[in-house]
Write a protein that holds these residues in place. Structure first.
Motif, PDB file in Angstrom:
ATOM      1  N   THR A 192       0.825  -1.217   0.000  1.00  0.00           N
ATOM      2  CA  THR A 192       0.000   0.000   0.000  1.00  0.00           C
ATOM      3  C   THR A 192       0.858   1.266   0.000  1.00  0.00           C
ATOM      4  O   THR A 192       0.349   2.360   0.218  1.00  0.00           O
ATOM      5  CB  THR A 192      -0.934   0.033   1.227  1.00  0.00           C
ATOM      6  OG1 THR A 192      -0.148  -0.075   2.429  1.00  0.00           O
ATOM      7  CG2 THR A 192      -1.945  -1.103   1.179  1.00  0.00           C
ATOM      8  N   SER A 193       2.164   1.103  -0.247  1.00  0.00           N
ATOM      9  CA  SER A 193       3.085   2.243  -0.269  1.00  0.00           C
ATOM     10  C   SER A 193       4.344   1.817  -1.011  1.00  0.00           C
ATOM     11  O   SER A 193       4.529   0.624  -1.298  1.00  0.00           O
ATOM     12  CB  SER A 193       3.451   2.673   1.155  1.00  0.00           C
ATOM     13  OG  SER A 193       4.197   1.644   1.805  1.00  0.00           O
ATOM     14  N   PHE A 194       5.222   2.761  -1.300  1.00  0.00           N
ATOM     15  CA  PHE A 194       6.466   2.422  -2.002  1.00  0.00           C
ATOM     16  C   PHE A 194       7.266   1.392  -1.207  1.00  0.00           C
ATOM     17  O   PHE A 194       7.650   0.347  -1.733  1.00  0.00           O
ATOM     18  CB  PHE A 194       7.302   3.683  -2.224  1.00  0.00           C
ATOM     19  CG  PHE A 194       8.556   3.435  -3.025  1.00  0.00           C
ATOM     20  CD1 PHE A 194       8.527   3.473  -4.408  1.00  0.00           C
ATOM     21  CD2 PHE A 194       9.758   3.149  -2.391  1.00  0.00           C
ATOM     22  CE1 PHE A 194       9.679   3.229  -5.157  1.00  0.00           C
ATOM     23  CE2 PHE A 194      10.911   2.902  -3.124  1.00  0.00           C
ATOM     24  CZ  PHE A 194      10.873   2.947  -4.511  1.00  0.00           C
ATOM     25  N   ASP A 195       7.510   1.672   0.071  1.00  0.00           N
ATOM     26  CA  ASP A 195       8.281   0.742   0.901  1.00  0.00           C
ATOM     27  C   ASP A 195       7.512  -0.554   1.148  1.00  0.00           C
ATOM     28  O   ASP A 195       8.103  -1.643   1.172  1.00  0.00           O
ATOM     29  CB  ASP A 195       8.630   1.396   2.243  1.00  0.00           C
ATOM     30  CG  ASP A 195       9.653   2.515   2.094  1.00  0.00           C
ATOM     31  OD1 ASP A 195      10.363   2.542   1.067  1.00  0.00           O
ATOM     32  OD2 ASP A 195       9.728   3.371   2.995  1.00  0.00           O
ATOM     33  N   GLY A 196       6.200  -0.438   1.329  1.00  0.00           N
ATOM     34  CA  GLY A 196       5.383  -1.626   1.547  1.00  0.00           C
ATOM     35  C   GLY A 196       5.379  -2.547   0.341  1.00  0.00           C
ATOM     36  O   GLY A 196       5.374  -3.778   0.483  1.00  0.00           O
ATOM     37  N   ASN A 197       5.401  -1.970  -0.848  1.00  0.00           N
ATOM     38  CA  ASN A 197       5.459  -2.776  -2.067  1.00  0.00           C
ATOM     39  C   ASN A 197       6.765  -3.566  -2.138  1.00  0.00           C
ATOM     40  O   ASN A 197       6.775  -4.746  -2.504  1.00  0.00           O
ATOM     41  CB  ASN A 197       5.333  -1.878  -3.298  1.00  0.00           C
ATOM     42  CG  ASN A 197       3.951  -1.264  -3.439  1.00  0.00           C
ATOM     43  OD1 ASN A 197       2.976  -1.756  -2.876  1.00  0.00           O
ATOM     44  ND2 ASN A 197       3.868  -0.177  -4.184  1.00  0.00           N
ATOM     45  N   SER A 251       8.638  -4.507   0.413  1.00  0.00           N
ATOM     46  CA  SER A 251       8.586  -5.560   1.434  1.00  0.00           C
ATOM     47  C   SER A 251       7.724  -6.727   0.981  1.00  0.00           C
ATOM     48  O   SER A 251       8.060  -7.898   1.202  1.00  0.00           O
ATOM     49  CB  SER A 251       8.040  -4.987   2.746  1.00  0.00           C
ATOM     50  OG  SER A 251       8.897  -3.996   3.267  1.00  0.00           O
ATOM     51  N   SER A 252       6.602  -6.409   0.338  1.00  0.00           N
ATOM     52  CA  SER A 252       5.703  -7.452  -0.142  1.00  0.00           C
ATOM     53  C   SER A 252       6.371  -8.313  -1.209  1.00  0.00           C
ATOM     54  O   SER A 252       6.232  -9.540  -1.214  1.00  0.00           O
ATOM     55  CB  SER A 252       4.429  -6.812  -0.705  1.00  0.00           C
ATOM     56  OG  SER A 252       3.530  -7.803  -1.154  1.00  0.00           O
ATOM     57  N   LEU A 253       7.115  -7.672  -2.105  1.00  0.00           N
ATOM     58  CA  LEU A 253       7.801  -8.416  -3.160  1.00  0.00           C
ATOM     59  C   LEU A 253       8.899  -9.311  -2.582  1.00  0.00           C
ATOM     60  O   LEU A 253       9.067 -10.460  -3.008  1.00  0.00           O
ATOM     61  CB  LEU A 253       8.400  -7.446  -4.179  1.00  0.00           C
ATOM     62  CG  LEU A 253       9.084  -8.085  -5.389  1.00  0.00           C
ATOM     63  CD1 LEU A 253       8.112  -8.968  -6.168  1.00  0.00           C
ATOM     64  CD2 LEU A 253       9.667  -7.009  -6.300  1.00  0.00           C
ATOM     65  N   LYS A 254       9.627  -8.808  -1.601  1.00  0.00           N
ATOM     66  CA  LYS A 254      10.670  -9.612  -0.958  1.00  0.00           C
ATOM     67  C   LYS A 254      10.067 -10.850  -0.298  1.00  0.00           C
ATOM     68  O   LYS A 254      10.630 -11.946  -0.373  1.00  0.00           O
ATOM     69  CB  LYS A 254      11.416  -8.771   0.083  1.00  0.00           C
ATOM     70  CG  LYS A 254      12.364  -7.746  -0.506  1.00  0.00           C
ATOM     71  CD  LYS A 254      13.075  -6.960   0.593  1.00  0.00           C
ATOM     72  CE  LYS A 254      14.067  -5.968   0.009  1.00  0.00           C
ATOM     73  NZ  LYS A 254      14.725  -5.156   1.076  1.00  0.00           N
ATOM     74  N   GLY A 260       5.707 -19.208  -5.049  1.00  0.00           N
ATOM     75  CA  GLY A 260       4.698 -20.226  -5.296  1.00  0.00           C
ATOM     76  C   GLY A 260       3.662 -20.356  -4.199  1.00  0.00           C
ATOM     77  O   GLY A 260       2.689 -21.108  -4.345  1.00  0.00           O
ATOM     78  N   PHE A 261       3.854 -19.624  -3.106  1.00  0.00           N
ATOM     79  CA  PHE A 261       2.869 -19.639  -2.018  1.00  0.00           C
ATOM     80  C   PHE A 261       2.358 -18.230  -1.723  1.00  0.00           C
ATOM     81  O   PHE A 261       1.159 -18.008  -1.589  1.00  0.00           O
ATOM     82  CB  PHE A 261       3.464 -20.252  -0.753  1.00  0.00           C
ATOM     83  CG  PHE A 261       2.517 -20.250   0.423  1.00  0.00           C
ATOM     84  CD1 PHE A 261       1.305 -20.925   0.357  1.00  0.00           C
ATOM     85  CD2 PHE A 261       2.829 -19.562   1.591  1.00  0.00           C
ATOM     86  CE1 PHE A 261       0.417 -20.915   1.434  1.00  0.00           C
ATOM     87  CE2 PHE A 261       1.959 -19.551   2.672  1.00  0.00           C
ATOM     88  CZ  PHE A 261       0.749 -20.232   2.590  1.00  0.00           C
ATOM     89  N   ILE A 262       3.277 -17.268  -1.628  1.00  0.00           N
ATOM     90  CA  ILE A 262       2.887 -15.874  -1.427  1.00  0.00           C
ATOM     91  C   ILE A 262       3.084 -15.115  -2.734  1.00  0.00           C
ATOM     92  O   ILE A 262       4.133 -15.214  -3.374  1.00  0.00           O
ATOM     93  CB  ILE A 262       3.697 -15.212  -0.294  1.00  0.00           C
ATOM     94  CG1 ILE A 262       3.384 -15.892   1.048  1.00  0.00           C
ATOM     95  CG2 ILE A 262       3.382 -13.716  -0.211  1.00  0.00           C
ATOM     96  CD1 ILE A 262       4.158 -15.317   2.225  1.00  0.00           C
ATOM     97  N   TYR A 263       2.060 -14.381  -3.126  1.00  0.00           N
ATOM     98  CA  TYR A 263       2.094 -13.554  -4.329  1.00  0.00           C
ATOM     99  C   TYR A 263       1.847 -12.108  -3.919  1.00  0.00           C
ATOM    100  O   TYR A 263       1.210 -11.841  -2.898  1.00  0.00           O
ATOM    101  CB  TYR A 263       1.026 -14.011  -5.327  1.00  0.00           C
ATOM    102  CG  TYR A 263       1.197 -15.445  -5.773  1.00  0.00           C
ATOM    103  CD1 TYR A 263       1.867 -15.747  -6.950  1.00  0.00           C
ATOM    104  CD2 TYR A 263       0.686 -16.501  -5.009  1.00  0.00           C
ATOM    105  CE1 TYR A 263       2.032 -17.065  -7.368  1.00  0.00           C
ATOM    106  CE2 TYR A 263       0.846 -17.817  -5.409  1.00  0.00           C
ATOM    107  CZ  TYR A 263       1.518 -18.093  -6.587  1.00  0.00           C
ATOM    108  OH  TYR A 263       1.683 -19.394  -6.993  1.00  0.00           O
ATOM    109  N   THR A 264       2.339 -11.181  -4.733  1.00  0.00           N
ATOM    110  CA  THR A 264       2.244  -9.782  -4.328  1.00  0.00           C
ATOM    111  C   THR A 264       1.463  -8.929  -5.317  1.00  0.00           C
ATOM    112  O   THR A 264       1.416  -9.213  -6.515  1.00  0.00           O
ATOM    113  CB  THR A 264       3.647  -9.176  -4.124  1.00  0.00           C
ATOM    114  OG1 THR A 264       3.527  -7.888  -3.527  1.00  0.00           O
ATOM    115  CG2 THR A 264       4.388  -9.031  -5.449  1.00  0.00           C
TER     116      THR A 264
END
Length: 225
Positions: free
Chosen positions: A9-14, A16-19, A26-30
């Motif tokens: 929901t933010s530049f930094d949050g994006n 973190s989500s991708l990492k 294959g289990f967590i998608y962003t």
């Protein structure tokens, strides 16, 4: 549970989500987004930074969002208008790149629908944590859009009454973790989605397994996973 969509929901949050998605491939998608509460107060430089970030990682994300409108927390008319303009920018992005879009639309469900319906090349539209009217829900279903319901359905009569009337094929399940915990003051977790599934099954008079199977199948189709 076979997969999780983790939304930035933010530049930094994006980032973190991708990492996290890369760590649990294959289990967590962003999905990459920009929360409307933040968007009401930011400058053009920050907005363009997030847009360029989203474009540069388009092949690594399954959707754009959360993006949208929040008229619950944002009351100022000029800030609401700014939210709309920014929502249009991300809707245009989803339309151009043909990516699903996850919409945050608190106290602005009808307005968000009236904006997104004009972007006809967006392959899938999901109204996250939908809390609108049944009338708006029917308009959403007429365009084959989807609505997700979080763990709030376990204790909110409004959501129980609403989603009892919405056919299962239009429903996705979520937790909105770490928010909307089953008990005030606690942290919500993705595993609690089972409680939302259980409540939907009770409301519709069908088995837990049937709700789980159908909502999972819909989610995999929507996000292409």
């Amino acid at each position: 549970m076979t997969a999780i969509i983790n939304s930035g929901t933010s530049f930094d949050g994006n980032i973190s989500s991708l990492k996290l998605a890369n760590k649990h491939d294959g289990f967590i998608y962003t999905s990459f987004g920009f929360h409307p509460i933040s968007s009401a107060k930011i400058g053009e430089e920050v907005l363009n930074k997030v847009i360029n970030q989203t474009i540069s990682h388009m092949d690594e994300i399954v959707a754009i969002g959360e993006v949208g409108l929040d008229f619950f927390y944002v009351k100022d008319k000029s800030e609401r208008e700014k939210q709309k303009k920014i929502f249009h920018k991300f809707a245009h992005l989803a339309n151009e790149y043909k990516k699903p879009i996850l919409i945050h639309c608190r106290d602005a469900e009808r307005k968000a629908f009236n904006i997104i319906k004009d972007y006809e090349d967006i392959p899938e539209v999901i109204f996250h944590c939908f809390s609108g009217s049944l009338k708006t829900a029917k308009r959403i279903m007429n365009l084959d859009y989807k609505m997700s319901v979080a763990t709030m359905i376990c204790y909110s009569k409004k959501h129980q009454d609403l989603f009892k009337e919405i056919p299962l094929e239009y429903i996705l399940t979520e937790t909105d973790s770490p928010y909307l915990a089953l008990e005030r003051g606690l942290r919500n977790e993705p595993v609690n989605v089972k409680n939302a599934i259980k409540k939907i099954a009770q409301l519709k008079g069908i088995s837990y397994g049937e709700v789980d199977k159908i909502t999972e199948s819909t989610a995999k189709k929507v996000f292409g996973i």
